[in-house]
Design a protein around this motif. Structure first.
Motif, short mmCIF file in Angstrom:
data_model
loop_
_atom_site.label_atom_id
_atom_site.label_comp_id
_atom_site.label_asym_id
_atom_site.label_seq_id
_atom_site.Cartn_x
_atom_site.Cartn_y
_atom_site.Cartn_z
N GLY A 98 12.45 57.78 -16.36
CA GLY A 98 13.24 58.87 -15.80
C GLY A 98 13.82 59.75 -16.89
O GLY A 98 13.75 60.98 -16.82
N LEU A 99 14.36 59.11 -17.93
CA LEU A 99 14.91 59.85 -19.06
C LEU A 99 13.81 60.61 -19.80
O LEU A 99 13.99 61.76 -20.19
N SER A 100 12.66 59.96 -19.98
CA SER A 100 11.54 60.61 -20.66
C SER A 100 11.11 61.87 -19.93
O SER A 100 10.89 62.93 -20.54
N ALA A 101 10.96 61.77 -18.60
CA ALA A 101 10.54 62.92 -17.82
C ALA A 101 11.59 64.03 -17.86
O ALA A 101 11.25 65.22 -17.94
N TYR A 102 12.86 63.65 -17.82
CA TYR A 102 13.96 64.63 -17.88
C TYR A 102 13.88 65.44 -19.18
O TYR A 102 13.97 66.67 -19.16
N LEU A 103 13.71 64.73 -20.29
CA LEU A 103 13.65 65.39 -21.59
C LEU A 103 12.35 66.16 -21.78
O LEU A 103 12.33 67.25 -22.35
N ALA A 104 11.24 65.58 -21.27
CA ALA A 104 9.93 66.23 -21.43
C ALA A 104 9.90 67.59 -20.70
O ALA A 104 9.27 68.54 -21.18
N ALA A 105 10.58 67.68 -19.57
CA ALA A 105 10.61 68.94 -18.83
C ALA A 105 11.28 70.04 -19.64
O ALA A 105 11.01 71.23 -19.43
N GLN A 106 12.12 69.65 -20.58
CA GLN A 106 12.80 70.62 -21.43
C GLN A 106 12.07 70.87 -22.74
O GLN A 106 12.18 71.96 -23.30
N ARG A 107 11.32 69.86 -23.21
CA ARG A 107 10.86 69.90 -24.59
C ARG A 107 9.34 69.93 -24.79
O ARG A 107 8.88 70.24 -25.89
N MET A 108 8.56 69.59 -23.78
CA MET A 108 7.10 69.62 -23.95
C MET A 108 6.63 71.05 -24.15
O MET A 108 7.15 71.99 -23.53
N THR A 109 5.62 71.22 -25.00
CA THR A 109 5.04 72.54 -25.18
C THR A 109 4.09 72.85 -24.02
O THR A 109 3.65 71.95 -23.29
N ASP A 110 3.76 74.11 -23.85
CA ASP A 110 2.81 74.50 -22.80
C ASP A 110 1.46 73.83 -23.02
O ASP A 110 0.78 73.43 -22.06
N GLU A 111 1.06 73.71 -24.28
CA GLU A 111 -0.21 73.06 -24.60
C GLU A 111 -0.19 71.59 -24.17
O GLU A 111 -1.18 71.08 -23.61
N GLU A 112 0.92 70.91 -24.41
CA GLU A 112 1.03 69.50 -24.01
C GLU A 112 1.02 69.37 -22.49
O GLU A 112 0.41 68.44 -21.95
N ILE A 113 1.67 70.29 -21.81
CA ILE A 113 1.67 70.25 -20.35
C ILE A 113 0.26 70.45 -19.80
O ILE A 113 -0.15 69.79 -18.84
N ASN A 114 -0.52 71.33 -20.43
CA ASN A 114 -1.90 71.53 -19.99
C ASN A 114 -2.73 70.27 -20.20
O ASN A 114 -3.60 69.95 -19.36
N LYS A 115 -2.49 69.55 -21.29
CA LYS A 115 -3.20 68.29 -21.53
C LYS A 115 -2.80 67.25 -20.48
O LYS A 115 -3.63 66.46 -20.01
N LEU A 116 -1.51 67.27 -20.11
CA LEU A 116 -1.04 66.36 -19.07
C LEU A 116 -1.71 66.67 -17.74
O LEU A 116 -2.11 65.76 -17.00
N LYS A 117 -1.89 67.94 -17.46
CA LYS A 117 -2.59 68.36 -16.23
C LYS A 117 -4.05 67.92 -16.26
O LYS A 117 -4.62 67.54 -15.22
N ASP A 118 -4.67 67.96 -17.43
CA ASP A 118 -6.07 67.52 -17.57
C ASP A 118 -6.20 66.03 -17.25
O ASP A 118 -7.16 65.60 -16.59
N ILE A 119 -5.23 65.23 -17.74
CA ILE A 119 -5.25 63.79 -17.46
C ILE A 119 -5.09 63.56 -15.96
O ILE A 119 -5.80 62.73 -15.36
N LEU A 120 -4.17 64.29 -15.34
CA LEU A 120 -3.95 64.16 -13.90
C LEU A 120 -5.21 64.53 -13.13
O LEU A 120 -5.60 63.83 -12.18
N LYS A 121 -5.86 65.62 -13.53
CA LYS A 121 -7.08 66.06 -12.83
C LYS A 121 -8.18 65.02 -12.93
O LYS A 121 -8.88 64.74 -11.94
N LYS A 122 -8.35 64.44 -14.10
CA LYS A 122 -9.37 63.40 -14.28
C LYS A 122 -9.06 62.20 -13.39
O LYS A 122 -9.96 61.62 -12.76
N PHE A 123 -7.78 61.83 -13.34
CA PHE A 123 -7.37 60.69 -12.52
C PHE A 123 -7.69 60.96 -11.05
O PHE A 123 -8.20 60.09 -10.34
N GLU A 124 -7.41 62.19 -10.60
CA GLU A 124 -7.64 62.53 -9.19
C GLU A 124 -9.13 62.68 -8.88
O GLU A 124 -9.61 62.19 -7.86
N ASP A 125 -9.87 63.34 -9.78
CA ASP A 125 -11.29 63.61 -9.52
C ASP A 125 -12.14 62.33 -9.56
O ASP A 125 -13.08 62.18 -8.77
N ASP A 126 -11.82 61.43 -10.50
CA ASP A 126 -12.65 60.25 -10.71
C ASP A 126 -12.06 58.98 -10.10
O ASP A 126 -12.55 57.87 -10.34
#
Length: 229
Positions: A98-126
């Motif tokens: 919970g703390l990690s997600a709270y801080l990540a929403a403030q501090r992750m870069t846009d590039e990191e968020i896009n990579k996170l979305k890629d992981i989510l997409k792979k998880f959902e697609d496969d």
């Protein structure tokens, strides 16, 4: 259990007992050696191509670290994780993630968020065709990226110290509990909250995600208890 011990020896200058210890510990963490499985010294020595001495020394160290249980007059067994153990792990995970997600929403870069979305997409697609091992690997990548995105080194140190406990839990969860569809739903909500730079909602979904897993475990416990009765 197929041995890969010869691969581990390449360019490895650690004592033999340490190599055997790490091999057996990793086999437990990956679920290749199952909770309750007996560790036969002679059988392991033959599979790994070593004498029984480093096997015996490795088993003693595994016992000290809680991976192995010695049962009088029976031998060494891979230690089980009780439901209480798992729920204790989840209580810790709930607050750390919970703390990690709270801080990540403030501090992750846009590039990191896009990579996170890629992981989510792979998880959902496969999802339907993925093996248990692939599910676990993607789940680890997903949560690790959020934790690293917190940019809090002390938080990362605490989480890394509990990594092996989390890993044993993941193997059991993806093997025993079948409510995996909810994982995709909460992963998606966490990513959306981080992407929207909404730390409170990201924390809320991260913690609710763990609560959902806890509820499924309690349900599983109740179901199995009724079978025993």
């Amino acid at each position: 259990m197929e041995t890969k011990f010869n691969d581990l020896q390449i360019n490895n200058y650690k004592p033999l007992r340490e190599i055997v210890f790490e091999y057996l510990r990793n086999s437990i963490l990956k679920g290749e050696l199952q909770p309750g499985e007996r560790l036969m010294e002679l059988q392991l020595a033959q599979k790994l191509g070593v004498s029984r001495t480093p096997i015996r020394e490795a088993i003693r160290k595994l016992e000290l670290e809680g991976f192995v249980e010695m049962i009088p007059r029976k031998g060494a067994y891979v230690a089980d994780l009780s439901v209480k153990d798992i729920l204790d792990i989840l209580e810790v995970r709930m607050f750390l993630e919970g703390l990690s997600a709270y801080l990540a929403a403030q501090r992750m870069t846009d590039e990191e968020i896009n990579k996170l979305k890629d992981i989510l997409k792979k998880f959902e697609d496969d999802f339907e065709t993925m093996s248990k091992e692939d599910m676990i690997e993607l789940d680890i990548k997903f949560h690790d990226m959020i934790m690293e995105g917190s940019r809090n080194n002390k938080l990362l140190q605490i989480i890394q110290g509990l990594h092996e406990q989390f890993q044993r839990f993941r193997v059991i969860y993806f093997s025993e509990y079948k409510e995996h569809e909810d994982i995709k739903k909460y992963h998606r909500a966490i990513v959306e909250s981080i992407s929207n730079r909404d730390p409170k909602r990201a924390q809320q979904y991260a913690q609710t995600h763990i609560q959902m897993i806890e509820e499924s475990i309690l349900k599983w416990k109740k179901k199995n208890k009724s079978k025993e009765d």
